[in-house]
Design a protein around this motif. Sequence first.
Motif, PDB file in Angstrom:
ATOM      1  N   LEU A 107       0.856  -1.184   0.000  1.00  0.00           N
ATOM      2  CA  LEU A 107       0.000   0.000   0.000  1.00  0.00           C
ATOM      3  C   LEU A 107       0.885   1.224   0.000  1.00  0.00           C
ATOM      4  CD1 LEU A 107      -2.820  -0.636   2.664  1.00  0.00           C
ATOM      5  CD2 LEU A 107      -3.140  -0.335   0.198  1.00  0.00           C
ATOM      6  N   ARG A 108       0.352   2.314  -0.549  1.00  0.00           N
ATOM      7  CA  ARG A 108       1.055   3.594  -0.485  1.00  0.00           C
ATOM      8  C   ARG A 108       0.140   4.616   0.163  1.00  0.00           C
ATOM      9  NH1 ARG A 108       2.476   7.945  -5.165  1.00  0.00           N
ATOM     10  NH2 ARG A 108       4.529   8.622  -4.445  1.00  0.00           N
ATOM     11  N   LEU A 109       0.556   5.107   1.309  1.00  0.00           N
ATOM     12  CA  LEU A 109      -0.197   6.143   1.992  1.00  0.00           C
ATOM     13  C   LEU A 109       0.305   7.512   1.547  1.00  0.00           C
ATOM     14  CD1 LEU A 109      -0.274   4.768   5.648  1.00  0.00           C
ATOM     15  CD2 LEU A 109      -1.768   4.208   3.708  1.00  0.00           C
ATOM     16  N   SER A 110      -0.629   8.451   1.492  1.00  0.00           N
ATOM     17  CA  SER A 110      -0.288   9.842   1.182  1.00  0.00           C
ATOM     18  C   SER A 110      -0.816  10.734   2.280  1.00  0.00           C
ATOM     19  CB  SER A 110      -0.916  10.268  -0.150  1.00  0.00           C
ATOM     20  OG  SER A 110      -0.453   9.489  -1.220  1.00  0.00           O
ATOM     21  N   CYS A 111      -0.136  11.822   2.510  1.00  0.00           N
ATOM     22  CA  CYS A 111      -0.587  12.812   3.485  1.00  0.00           C
ATOM     23  C   CYS A 111      -0.388  14.188   2.879  1.00  0.00           C
ATOM     24  CB  CYS A 111       0.193  12.682   4.784  1.00  0.00           C
ATOM     25  SG  CYS A 111      -0.212  13.930   6.010  1.00  0.00           S
ATOM     26  N   LEU A 112      -1.495  14.853   2.640  1.00  0.00           N
ATOM     27  CA  LEU A 112      -1.480  16.181   2.033  1.00  0.00           C
ATOM     28  C   LEU A 112      -1.664  17.234   3.110  1.00  0.00           C
ATOM     29  CD1 LEU A 112      -1.627  18.128  -0.407  1.00  0.00           C
ATOM     30  CD2 LEU A 112      -4.094  17.653  -0.462  1.00  0.00           C
ATOM     31  N   PHE A 162       9.184  -0.594   4.637  1.00  0.00           N
ATOM     32  CA  PHE A 162       8.501   0.697   4.484  1.00  0.00           C
ATOM     33  C   PHE A 162       9.506   1.766   4.086  1.00  0.00           C
ATOM     34  CE2 PHE A 162       4.695   0.088   7.616  1.00  0.00           C
ATOM     35  CZ  PHE A 162       4.433  -1.154   7.034  1.00  0.00           C
ATOM     36  N   THR A 163       9.037   2.699   3.252  1.00  0.00           N
ATOM     37  CA  THR A 163       9.866   3.812   2.803  1.00  0.00           C
ATOM     38  C   THR A 163       9.065   5.101   2.888  1.00  0.00           C
ATOM     39  OG1 THR A 163      10.988   2.345   1.231  1.00  0.00           O
ATOM     40  CG2 THR A 163      11.264   4.711   0.911  1.00  0.00           C
ATOM     41  N   ILE A 164       9.649   6.111   3.483  1.00  0.00           N
ATOM     42  CA  ILE A 164       9.013   7.428   3.551  1.00  0.00           C
ATOM     43  C   ILE A 164       9.668   8.344   2.527  1.00  0.00           C
ATOM     44  CG2 ILE A 164      10.545   8.207   5.401  1.00  0.00           C
ATOM     45  CD1 ILE A 164       8.192   9.868   6.494  1.00  0.00           C
ATOM     46  N   SER A 165       8.857   9.195   1.920  1.00  0.00           N
ATOM     47  CA  SER A 165       9.378  10.174   0.960  1.00  0.00           C
ATOM     48  C   SER A 165       8.477  11.404   1.011  1.00  0.00           C
ATOM     49  CB  SER A 165       9.424   9.593  -0.457  1.00  0.00           C
ATOM     50  OG  SER A 165       8.128   9.229  -0.896  1.00  0.00           O
ATOM     51  N   ARG A 166       8.907  12.458   0.362  1.00  0.00           N
ATOM     52  CA  ARG A 166       8.101  13.682   0.355  1.00  0.00           C
ATOM     53  C   ARG A 166       8.279  14.416  -0.949  1.00  0.00           C
ATOM     54  NH1 ARG A 166       9.757  17.111   5.297  1.00  0.00           N
ATOM     55  NH2 ARG A 166       8.431  18.685   4.310  1.00  0.00           N
ATOM     56  N   ASP A 167       7.247  15.175  -1.295  1.00  0.00           N
ATOM     57  CA  ASP A 167       7.289  16.050  -2.460  1.00  0.00           C
ATOM     58  C   ASP A 167       6.895  17.440  -1.966  1.00  0.00           C
ATOM     59  OD1 ASP A 167       6.885  17.489  -4.788  1.00  0.00           O
ATOM     60  OD2 ASP A 167       5.983  15.821  -5.869  1.00  0.00           O
ATOM     61  N   ASN A 168       7.876  18.272  -1.752  1.00  0.00           N
ATOM     62  CA  ASN A 168       7.594  19.589  -1.186  1.00  0.00           C
ATOM     63  C   ASN A 168       6.788  20.469  -2.140  1.00  0.00           C
ATOM     64  OD1 ASN A 168       8.858  18.923   1.182  1.00  0.00           O
ATOM     65  ND2 ASN A 168      10.755  20.002   0.716  1.00  0.00           N
ATOM     66  N   ALA A 169       6.901  20.225  -3.430  1.00  0.00           N
ATOM     67  CA  ALA A 169       6.120  21.004  -4.395  1.00  0.00           C
ATOM     68  C   ALA A 169       4.632  20.690  -4.285  1.00  0.00           C
ATOM     69  CB  ALA A 169       6.611  20.735  -5.807  1.00  0.00           C
ATOM     70  N   LYS A 170       4.318  19.499  -3.766  1.00  0.00           N
ATOM     71  CA  LYS A 170       2.927  19.069  -3.636  1.00  0.00           C
ATOM     72  C   LYS A 170       2.448  19.067  -2.187  1.00  0.00           C
ATOM     73  CE  LYS A 170       2.965  16.164  -7.782  1.00  0.00           C
ATOM     74  NZ  LYS A 170       2.755  14.799  -8.325  1.00  0.00           N
ATOM     75  N   ASN A 171       3.288  19.539  -1.271  1.00  0.00           N
ATOM     76  CA  ASN A 171       2.919  19.537   0.160  1.00  0.00           C
ATOM     77  C   ASN A 171       2.476  18.149   0.621  1.00  0.00           C
ATOM     78  OD1 ASN A 171       3.398  22.316   0.286  1.00  0.00           O
ATOM     79  ND2 ASN A 171       1.581  22.682   1.533  1.00  0.00           N
ATOM     80  N   THR A 172       3.162  17.139   0.155  1.00  0.00           N
ATOM     81  CA  THR A 172       2.722  15.768   0.418  1.00  0.00           C
ATOM     82  C   THR A 172       3.879  14.899   0.896  1.00  0.00           C
ATOM     83  OG1 THR A 172       1.001  15.957  -1.285  1.00  0.00           O
ATOM     84  CG2 THR A 172       1.601  13.744  -0.577  1.00  0.00           C
ATOM     85  N   VAL A 173       3.569  14.066   1.867  1.00  0.00           N
ATOM     86  CA  VAL A 173       4.508  13.049   2.333  1.00  0.00           C
ATOM     87  C   VAL A 173       3.880  11.687   2.075  1.00  0.00           C
ATOM     88  CG1 VAL A 173       3.667  13.113   4.727  1.00  0.00           C
ATOM     89  CG2 VAL A 173       5.976  12.298   4.241  1.00  0.00           C
ATOM     90  N   TYR A 174       4.698  10.714   1.732  1.00  0.00           N
ATOM     91  CA  TYR A 174       4.226   9.390   1.363  1.00  0.00           C
ATOM     92  C   TYR A 174       4.817   8.326   2.280  1.00  0.00           C
ATOM     93  CZ  TYR A 174       3.301  11.949  -2.972  1.00  0.00           C
ATOM     94  OH  TYR A 174       2.878  12.873  -3.897  1.00  0.00           O
ATOM     95  N   LEU A 175       4.127   7.222   2.373  1.00  0.00           N
ATOM     96  CA  LEU A 175       4.648   6.046   3.061  1.00  0.00           C
ATOM     97  C   LEU A 175       4.368   4.844   2.174  1.00  0.00           C
ATOM     98  CD1 LEU A 175       6.027   5.020   5.664  1.00  0.00           C
ATOM     99  CD2 LEU A 175       3.731   4.429   6.492  1.00  0.00           C
ATOM    100  N   GLN A 176       5.423   4.325   1.562  1.00  0.00           N
ATOM    101  CA  GLN A 176       5.310   3.116   0.749  1.00  0.00           C
ATOM    102  C   GLN A 176       5.501   1.919   1.663  1.00  0.00           C
ATOM    103  OE1 GLN A 176       4.612   2.665  -2.598  1.00  0.00           O
ATOM    104  NE2 GLN A 176       4.626   0.470  -2.139  1.00  0.00           N
ATOM    105  N   MET A 177       4.500   1.056   1.690  1.00  0.00           N
ATOM    106  CA  MET A 177       4.524  -0.101   2.582  1.00  0.00           C
ATOM    107  C   MET A 177       4.492  -1.368   1.742  1.00  0.00           C
ATOM    108  SD  MET A 177       1.895   1.237   5.558  1.00  0.00           S
ATOM    109  CE  MET A 177       0.465   1.082   4.511  1.00  0.00           C
ATOM    110  N   ASP A 178       5.570  -2.118   1.792  1.00  0.00           N
ATOM    111  CA  ASP A 178       5.683  -3.360   1.036  1.00  0.00           C
ATOM    112  C   ASP A 178       5.715  -4.553   1.974  1.00  0.00           C
ATOM    113  OD1 ASP A 178       7.968  -1.612  -1.095  1.00  0.00           O
ATOM    114  OD2 ASP A 178       5.838  -2.004  -1.463  1.00  0.00           O
TER     115      ASP A 178
END
Length: 126
Positions: free
Chosen positions: A17-22, A70-86
């Motif tokens: 699953l991939r979680l997003s947080c805006l 699990f891997t966390i990443s962020r896209d500052n241009a989109k104000n979003t942080v992600y959590l990739q869960m494998d």
Amino acid sequence: VQLQASGGGLVRAGDSLRLSCLASEHTFSNFSDAGMGWFRQAPGKDREFVAAIPATGAYTSVGAPVKGRFTISRDNAKNTVYLQMDNLQTEDTGVYFCAVSRTRYVQTAPKYYDFWGKGTLVTVSS
């Protein structure tokens, strides 16, 4: 600050699953200046650190139970942080919360986070 987490759901063990947080721009204009984190809480248990990333995104920290999966990443241009869960496991079941740190750096303790989203439920079946 308004945080909207999404991407949770019911999956089987071994799935991803991939979680997003805006972070809402109109309430949080300094997303790129803040560290971000993901925590989770299973029924009857305390809130647990999952992963964190500093404002720059230059490195990350993940909790021992999810390291390598699990891997966390962020896209500052989109104000979003992600959590990739494998390779999800049944013990990963819980409500996952994203949070804004009061510092630019990685923080693993909830006390360093000032703003929290409402959470998104992840259920992993065997």
